[in-house]
Design an enzyme around this catalytic site. Sequence first.
Site, mmCIF file in Angstrom:
data_model
loop_
_atom_site.group_PDB
_atom_site.id
_atom_site.type_symbol
_atom_site.label_atom_id
_atom_site.label_comp_id
_atom_site.label_asym_id
_atom_site.label_seq_id
_atom_site.Cartn_x
_atom_site.Cartn_y
_atom_site.Cartn_z
ATOM 1 N N ASP A 17 -17.362 -4.681 -45.158
ATOM 2 C CA ASP A 17 -15.815 -5.039 -45.822
ATOM 3 C C ASP A 17 -15.513 -4.032 -44.185
ATOM 4 O O ASP A 17 -15.614 -3.015 -43.979
ATOM 5 C CB ASP A 17 -15.763 -4.140 -47.070
ATOM 6 C CG ASP A 17 -14.561 -4.392 -47.237
ATOM 7 O OD1 ASP A 17 -13.695 -5.229 -47.302
ATOM 8 O OD2 ASP A 17 -13.667 -3.321 -48.067
ATOM 9 N N ASN A 65 -14.522 -15.929 -51.734
ATOM 10 C CA ASN A 65 -14.392 -16.197 -50.879
ATOM 11 C C ASN A 65 -13.388 -17.001 -50.061
ATOM 12 O O ASN A 65 -12.336 -17.275 -49.354
ATOM 13 C CB ASN A 65 -14.703 -15.559 -48.950
ATOM 14 C CG ASN A 65 -14.905 -13.925 -49.120
ATOM 15 O OD1 ASN A 65 -15.882 -13.824 -48.908
ATOM 16 N ND2 ASN A 65 -14.396 -13.357 -49.865
#
Length: 245
Positions: A17, A65
């Site tokens: 991340d 995503n």
Amino acid sequence: MPIDPAVLPRHVAIIMDGNGRWAQDRGLPRIEGHRRGANAVSEVVRSARQIGVKALTLYAFSLQNWLRPPDEVTMLMRLLREYIIGERAEIVDNGIRLVTIGDLGRLPGLVRESLDDLVRDSAGNQAMTLCLALSYGGRESIVATTRALCEAVKQGTLSPGDITEESFQSAMQTAGLPQLDLLIRTSGEVRLSNFLLWESAYTELYFTDTRWPEFGRDEFMRALESYRGRERRFGRTREQLRRLG
Ligand code: FPP
């Protein structure tokens, strides 16, 4: 100094991340963060292989995503293909076996082709398994496994009484991987974000504020050091563990 294999996690997973924030902090477009993130992937894969980790699973693209802006999704797919083609020799020559988990049917054809080629050509390698989680969701993978088992019951090839923790695990996409020992998340968030929910039941967790593009060998070693200091009891008491040796 090499880490004693007895205290080395066999299977490490990483939620990579912070690419976007790394770029935004520098006034750069988000995709530049992903590009630097891909470099970090190369470094961490090489380090894991050298250190002796047996399996490394990377959360490269979640099912959620797909909801990102189309330009970013396109660039991520392009980066993924570049990575697979660019790292091919490194992976094949270093005994790394590439596998994937997730709903690969949703990936663009060109990405799938390059992935399928490398999965096939690295299938006999044994030094380390690199597992890319692509178009992956933890809950969705549990649902998919449940559905497959229900189908088998419907077909009469499986009886409900034979569904155990072990047989369920054997039907999961992660069946060929060792038990997940350590899960790392970069960039300060402290959550699992739908990653390896079934597999992480007894996993040690490691969180760092470092953004993924800046995560390299040193930070990876720190995570392994932290793991080394943990006492894994799997529900037992400390005294029981001592007696078991
Ligand atoms: C999270 O950062 C990262 C991703 C959604 C994608 C991860 C992709 C890579 C590391 C590069 C390509 C992958 C491979 C395997 C070569 P974010 O964009 O959510 O960061 P933010 O939370 O700071 O916005």
